[in-house]
Structure formats: structure tokens, C-alpha cells
Enzyme design. Structure first.
Site, PDB file in Angstrom:
ATOM      1  N   TRP A   6       0.873  -1.179   0.000  1.00 47.18           N
ATOM      2  CA  TRP A   6       0.000   0.000   0.000  1.00 47.18           C
ATOM      3  C   TRP A   6       0.911   1.231   0.000  1.00 47.18           C
ATOM      4  O   TRP A   6       1.818   1.326   0.846  1.00 47.18           O
ATOM      5  CB  TRP A   6      -0.862  -0.045   1.268  1.00 47.18           C
ATOM      6  N   ASP A  87      -0.514  -5.793   9.215  1.00 49.09           N
ATOM      7  CA  ASP A  87      -1.544  -4.809   8.864  1.00 49.09           C
ATOM      8  C   ASP A  87      -2.781  -5.577   8.402  1.00 49.09           C
ATOM      9  O   ASP A  87      -2.725  -6.308   7.412  1.00 49.09           O
ATOM     10  CB  ASP A  87      -1.005  -3.904   7.740  1.00 49.09           C
ATOM     11  N   LYS A 122     -12.892  -0.474   6.416  1.00 47.71           N
ATOM     12  CA  LYS A 122     -13.630  -1.158   5.336  1.00 47.71           C
ATOM     13  C   LYS A 122     -14.676  -2.108   5.878  1.00 47.71           C
ATOM     14  O   LYS A 122     -15.820  -2.080   5.465  1.00 47.71           O
ATOM     15  CB  LYS A 122     -12.676  -1.950   4.433  1.00 47.71           C
TER      16      LYS A 122
END
Ligand SMILES: Cc1ncc(COP(=O)(O)O)c(C=O)c1O
Length: 272
Positions: A6, A87, A122
Site C-alpha cells: 500500500w 496490517d 472497510k
């Protein structure tokens, strides 16, 4: 960090004063994992280093470690003594809420020190409420306490107080049996939609008779995959077909629908 990762990871870690290096991860040519190279690299990581791993639904590649590969990485982490920083931003969007935590749980039971960063952006649909959790594991409870006090100090100097409302929403849901079940059911709807979109796109591309195998899209997980197009082809998709993605050809799987999938597949076939 994995190559790629990311994009914001680099910025975040460099801003924190860390020296950032990458380990081989995604094989763009073959659309799979460079697992042997990754392993070889991690086998050279030193004890005081931190290795960032994505729990599931790797962003940007969609390429996850299998459970067997997690087993091997956990052994390496144990032997080398580095600190895994996991993560977890898409728990529940891959194979299931429990299934997606396999690597996290395995690692936690194999290493002395670990940092876990979970995001609820999310999977709770709370993107801008800044809600997630950071968990620290230390070799001893005293070490964990010391790490926590350092973390609290850093937080104090950084944003001081976290926003409370997102956390209150998540707490309300997780503390209530019925609401928690409803959340599980709704995350499943999203997971099935994403995995369904992956199948839709693969099938539509296959119907175009392009001499390329797109089955990797079905096998990958989460919201993103690389289509495997050149920058010029991505530009052409934008200018001629109004289909938008980042230059790396990372596509948002969630943006696919029954209505647009045939159009997307035809456009990809045209630029190829
Ligand atoms: C891998 C990864 N980690 C973290 C985040 C951000 O999480 P948060 O919104 O909780 O900062 C994202 C995307 O937004 C992501 O893709």
C-alpha cells in the site's frame, strides 16, 4: 515491506523516521507470489528489524500467503527474531472473518514480539471515523507494558486523543450478540460480492478470446488486483473507454458489476 505494498506505508514509516526496505513479493509476469525470494530475503532480516506483513487481501496485488506459507514465515520470524508488524485492513473480505486471521493468530503464538494493526474502515464501513486497533505482544507482560507506555506517549505527541464515535459504534456492534451476527452476515455479503466480481471479470475476459490467462483474478483476494497492463494501455482505457485505474493497472474489484463487466472486458481486449 513487501514489494509492492500500500503506497502510504512508505510515507508513514519514513515519516516516523524508519529506514524502509522491501522484500520481493509479487511476480508481475506470472501473477503470483515470489515466495522463494521472499523467504530468502526474510532469512537475512536482523533481530531488531520489523517486517510488515499484510494479514489478508494484500493491497495492491490481491496476492495472499497460503496457510502453509504463513507456517513457514512464522518459523522464520521465530528463528530470526524480527518483529512482525501485521496490517489487517480487510478482515472478512477474503475467505472469512476467522479464516482471514489465520496468519495473525499463528504468528502471535510463534513469536515473542508482534504488532498488529487492525482497521475497521472497510469491514465496518467507517472509513473516515479513524477506527481500528493496535495490539502489542511482548515476550513478558513487563515488556508489553513498557511498549504500551511508549505507544501512549507517541499517541499523545501525535494526535493526542482518538475520535470516539467510530469506536463507540464498533463496540456497540461487537458487544451485542445479534448485532455482531448481523455484522458477520453483512461482511459475508460484501465478501461474496467481491469474490463474485472476480469470477465475473475472469469469465468475461475469457469470453473475449484473448491469448492470456486471467484466472489469477479469481484466485486472488480482496478489493484489488493488477490487470497486468502497460501504462500506455491504462492510459488508453482512460481516454478511449472512460475506465479508470492507477498506472500500475491496479483495478478496484468492487467497482465491477453485472452491468459494466462486459464493457470492461471488451475494452481490455481492445487495448491488448
Ligand atoms: C493495507 C492497508 N492498510 C491500512 C489502510 C488504511 O486503514 P485506515 O483507514 O484504518 O487508516 C489501507 C487502506 O486504506 C490499506 O489498504
Amino acid at each position: 515491506m513487501s514489494d509492492p505494498t500500500w503506497a502510504n506505508h512508505t510515507g508513514l514509516f519514513e515519516a516516523a523516521g524508519l529506514t524502509v526496505k522491501t522484500y520481493p513479493y509479487y511476480d508481475y509476469d506470472n501473477h503470483n507470489l515470489k515466495f522463494e525470494q521472499m523467504l530468502d530475503c526474510l532469512n537475512h532480516v536482523k533481530a531488531n528489524d520489523i517486517v510488515l506483513l499484510h494479514a489478508c487481501c494484500h493491497n495492491p496485488s490481491g496476492m495472499d500467503l497460503t496457510n502453509e506459507q504463513w507456517d513457514i514465515i512464522a518459523n522464520v520470524a521465530n528463528q530470526r527474531g524480527f518483529t512482525p508488524l501485521i496490517d489487517m485492513a480487510y478482515q472478512g473480505f477474503g475467505d472469512g472473518i476467522d479464516e482471514d486471521a489465520y496468519g495473525v493468530r499463528l504468528m502471535a503464538s510463534n513469536v515473542d514480539n508482534m504488532i498488529l494493526c487492525c482497521s475497521c474502515s472497510k469491514n465496518f464501513g467507517l472509513y473516515r471515523e479513524r477506527i481500528g486497533a493496535c495490539s502489542l505482544i511482548g515476550a513478558t507482560s513487563q515488556q508489553a507494558d513498557t511498549a504500551l507506555s511508549i505507544l501512549l506517549y507517541v499517541i499523545r505527541c501525535n494526535y493526542s486523543m482518538p475520535p470516539a464515535h467510530g469506536a463507540a459504534i464498533v463496540e456497540t456492534i461487537l458487544d451485542d450478540v445479534a448485532l455482531k451476527q448481523q455484522w458477520h452476515d453483512e461482511v459475508k455479503v460484501m465478501r461474496d460480492r467481491i469474490n463474485g466480481n472476480r469470477r465475473l471479470l475472469t469469465q468475461a475476459l475469457t469470453r473475449q478470446n484473448i491469448s492470456r490467462d486471467f484466472n489469477f483474478i479469481t484466485e486472488q483476494k480482496g478489493m484489488f488486483s493488477f490487470l497486468g497492463l502497460s501504462t500506455d494501455q491504462v492510459q488508453q482505457l482512460k481516454s478511449e473507454f472512460s475506465i479508470y485505474m492507477v498506472d500500475s493497472s491496479r483495478i478496484s474489484i468492487a467497482g465491477i458489476s453485472d452491468e459494466n463487466v462486459e464493457y470492461i472486458a471488451k475494452a481490455v481486449a481492445m487495448v491488448l
